[in-house]
Design a protein around this motif. Structure first.
Motif, PDB file in Angstrom:
ATOM      1  N   UNK A  81       0.788  -1.217   0.000  1.00 21.37           N
ATOM      2  CA  UNK A  81       0.000   0.000   0.000  1.00 21.37           C
ATOM      3  C   UNK A  81       0.827   1.278   0.000  1.00 21.37           C
ATOM      4  N   UNK A  82       0.148   2.428  -0.138  1.00 19.85           N
ATOM      5  CA  UNK A  82       0.844   3.715  -0.287  1.00 19.85           C
ATOM      6  C   UNK A  82       1.651   4.128   0.937  1.00 19.85           C
ATOM      7  N   UNK A  83       1.350   3.570   2.096  1.00 19.71           N
ATOM      8  CA  UNK A  83       2.130   3.923   3.284  1.00 19.71           C
ATOM      9  C   UNK A  83       3.519   3.275   3.269  1.00 19.71           C
ATOM     10  N   UNK A  84       3.704   2.320   2.381  1.00 21.24           N
ATOM     11  CA  UNK A  84       5.019   1.682   2.274  1.00 21.24           C
ATOM     12  C   UNK A  84       5.913   2.562   1.401  1.00 21.24           C
ATOM     13  N   UNK A  85       6.389   3.619   2.024  1.00 22.97           N
ATOM     14  CA  UNK A  85       7.246   4.602   1.371  1.00 22.97           C
ATOM     15  C   UNK A  85       8.595   4.564   2.081  1.00 22.97           C
ATOM     16  N   UNK A  90      12.899   4.733   7.488  1.00 18.10           N
ATOM     17  CA  UNK A  90      14.353   4.538   7.450  1.00 18.10           C
ATOM     18  C   UNK A  90      14.830   3.191   7.983  1.00 18.10           C
ATOM     19  N   UNK A  91      14.212   2.688   9.044  1.00 16.05           N
ATOM     20  CA  UNK A  91      14.644   1.399   9.587  1.00 16.05           C
ATOM     21  C   UNK A  91      14.328   0.276   8.608  1.00 16.05           C
ATOM     22  N   UNK A  92      13.149   0.341   8.004  1.00 15.95           N
ATOM     23  CA  UNK A  92      12.764  -0.670   7.016  1.00 15.95           C
ATOM     24  C   UNK A  92      13.657  -0.581   5.789  1.00 15.95           C
ATOM     25  N   UNK A  93      13.953   0.639   5.369  1.00 14.76           N
ATOM     26  CA  UNK A  93      14.836   0.823   4.220  1.00 14.76           C
ATOM     27  C   UNK A  93      16.216   0.238   4.503  1.00 14.76           C
ATOM     28  N   UNK A  94      16.700   0.461   5.716  1.00 17.58           N
ATOM     29  CA  UNK A  94      18.012  -0.073   6.079  1.00 17.58           C
ATOM     30  C   UNK A  94      17.995  -1.597   6.095  1.00 17.58           C
ATOM     31  N   UNK A  95      16.950  -2.166   6.672  1.00 22.85           N
ATOM     32  CA  UNK A  95      16.829  -3.620   6.743  1.00 22.85           C
ATOM     33  C   UNK A  95      16.862  -4.249   5.351  1.00 22.85           C
ATOM     34  N   UNK A 156       7.554 -11.769   7.267  1.00 22.89           N
ATOM     35  CA  UNK A 156       7.654 -11.887   8.726  1.00 22.89           C
ATOM     36  C   UNK A 156       7.330 -10.562   9.413  1.00 22.89           C
ATOM     37  N   UNK A 157       7.543  -9.475   8.695  1.00 19.27           N
ATOM     38  CA  UNK A 157       7.187  -8.164   9.235  1.00 19.27           C
ATOM     39  C   UNK A 157       5.686  -7.909   9.144  1.00 19.27           C
ATOM     40  N   UNK A 214      12.405  -2.147  12.380  1.00 14.20           N
ATOM     41  CA  UNK A 214      11.500  -2.055  11.237  1.00 14.20           C
ATOM     42  C   UNK A 214      10.089  -2.500  11.608  1.00 14.20           C
ATOM     43  N   UNK A 215      10.005  -3.502  12.460  1.00 12.07           N
ATOM     44  CA  UNK A 215       8.708  -4.006  12.911  1.00 12.07           C
ATOM     45  C   UNK A 215       7.924  -2.914  13.629  1.00 12.07           C
ATOM     46  N   UNK A 216       8.586  -2.215  14.533  1.00 13.26           N
ATOM     47  CA  UNK A 216       7.959  -1.120  15.275  1.00 13.26           C
ATOM     48  C   UNK A 216       7.571   0.006  14.328  1.00 13.26           C
ATOM     49  N   UNK A 217       8.451   0.301  13.395  1.00 13.16           N
ATOM     50  CA  UNK A 217       8.236   1.382  12.439  1.00 13.16           C
ATOM     51  C   UNK A 217       7.026   1.114  11.542  1.00 13.16           C
ATOM     52  N   UNK A 218       6.926  -0.082  11.024  1.00 13.81           N
ATOM     53  CA  UNK A 218       5.821  -0.432  10.149  1.00 13.81           C
ATOM     54  C   UNK A 218       4.488  -0.429  10.898  1.00 13.81           C
ATOM     55  N   UNK A 219       4.508  -0.919  12.123  1.00 12.57           N
ATOM     56  CA  UNK A 219       3.283  -0.905  12.931  1.00 12.57           C
ATOM     57  C   UNK A 219       2.824   0.533  13.176  1.00 12.57           C
ATOM     58  N   UNK A 220       3.778   1.410  13.459  1.00  5.95           N
ATOM     59  CA  UNK A 220       3.441   2.815  13.699  1.00  5.95           C
ATOM     60  C   UNK A 220       2.882   3.481  12.445  1.00  5.95           C
ATOM     61  N   UNK A 221       3.346   3.010  11.281  1.00  9.23           N
ATOM     62  CA  UNK A 221       2.873   3.547  10.009  1.00  9.23           C
ATOM     63  C   UNK A 221       1.539   2.943   9.584  1.00  9.23           C
TER      64      UNK A 221
END
Length: 224
Positions: A81-85, A90-95, A156-157, A214-221
């Protein structure tokens, strides 16, 4: 502001380094050799490419080429979805940059070891999307490996999206057949190696630490 975020994401990707060395995961040890030239399987794989060439449209070929030019996790934006930017994650991008860096280093070792000819070397009548500069680099497919490795980590995320993520990885890998850049067994090996690579990365504490961020970041998003 957006330009700054994009620049920061790109910088993170540039700094990413492989987390698996040859002693952690060696393609030569975990993958079978590709089909022998002239074998029944090799002939069947060539027949598949000839059939695909005869049936594909110019639009399908162009679309496959454009898709193959993208080698990062944005290929999964349609699923997540569009929130996956990644510029804002940044944490997800790094992962995922770590996944890409690890895949690239490992796959290069595999390609050097197996030195399989690209399809258009075996059959010059094929018309691939591009004539690459590395004719002995077909096995395994780096595109397939990268797609499946990223899909496995993302699954897994975001477990609810796991089936769609894996389906997208398969769809992405299939463009390498449409483009006649790879043989079918290159993709099969890439799938197996990508899934194994993701599993080995998840066992690394340093990778797990970034994964948790990244898990925390995605949940927050709101990406679930």
């Amino acid at each position: 502001m957006l330009a700054l975020l994009l620049a920061l994401a790109a910088a993170q990707a540039d700094k990413a380094a492989s987390m698996l060395g040859a002693t952690d995961l060696d393609p030569a040890r975990v993958l079978p050799p590709p089909p022998a030239p002239g074998s029944a399987q090799a002939r069947a794989e060539l027949a598949e490419l000839r059939t695909r060439q005869a049936s594909r449209t110019a639009q399908q070929k162009d679309a496959a080429e454009r898709t193959g030019e993208t080698k990062n996790a944005t290929i999964f934006a349609g699923v997540l979805g569009p929130r996956f930017d990644l510029a804002r994650l940044p944490a997800t991008a790094r992962l995922l940059a770590i996944v890409r860096a690890t895949e690239k280093e490992a796959i290069d070792r595999g390609k050097d070891h197996f030195a399989r000819q690209r399809p258009w070397i075996v059959d010059p009548s094929l018309t691939p999307c591009k004539l690459g500069k590395e004719p002995l680099s077909s096995y395994p497919s780096g595109h397939a490996t990268n797609a499946y490795a990223m899909a496995a980590v993302l699954a897994q995320l975001v477990p609810a999206k796991a089936p769609a993520l894996m389906a997208r990885a398969a769809e992405y890998a299939e463009t390498r057949i449409t483009c006649e850049q790879h043989w079918r067994s290159d993709l099969t090996a890439g799938e197996a190696f990508g899934l194994l690579l993701a599993e080995r990365l998840m066992a690394k504490p340093a990778f797990r630490a970034v994964f948790t961020q990244a898990q925390v970041e995605l949940a927050a998003a709101g990406i679930r």
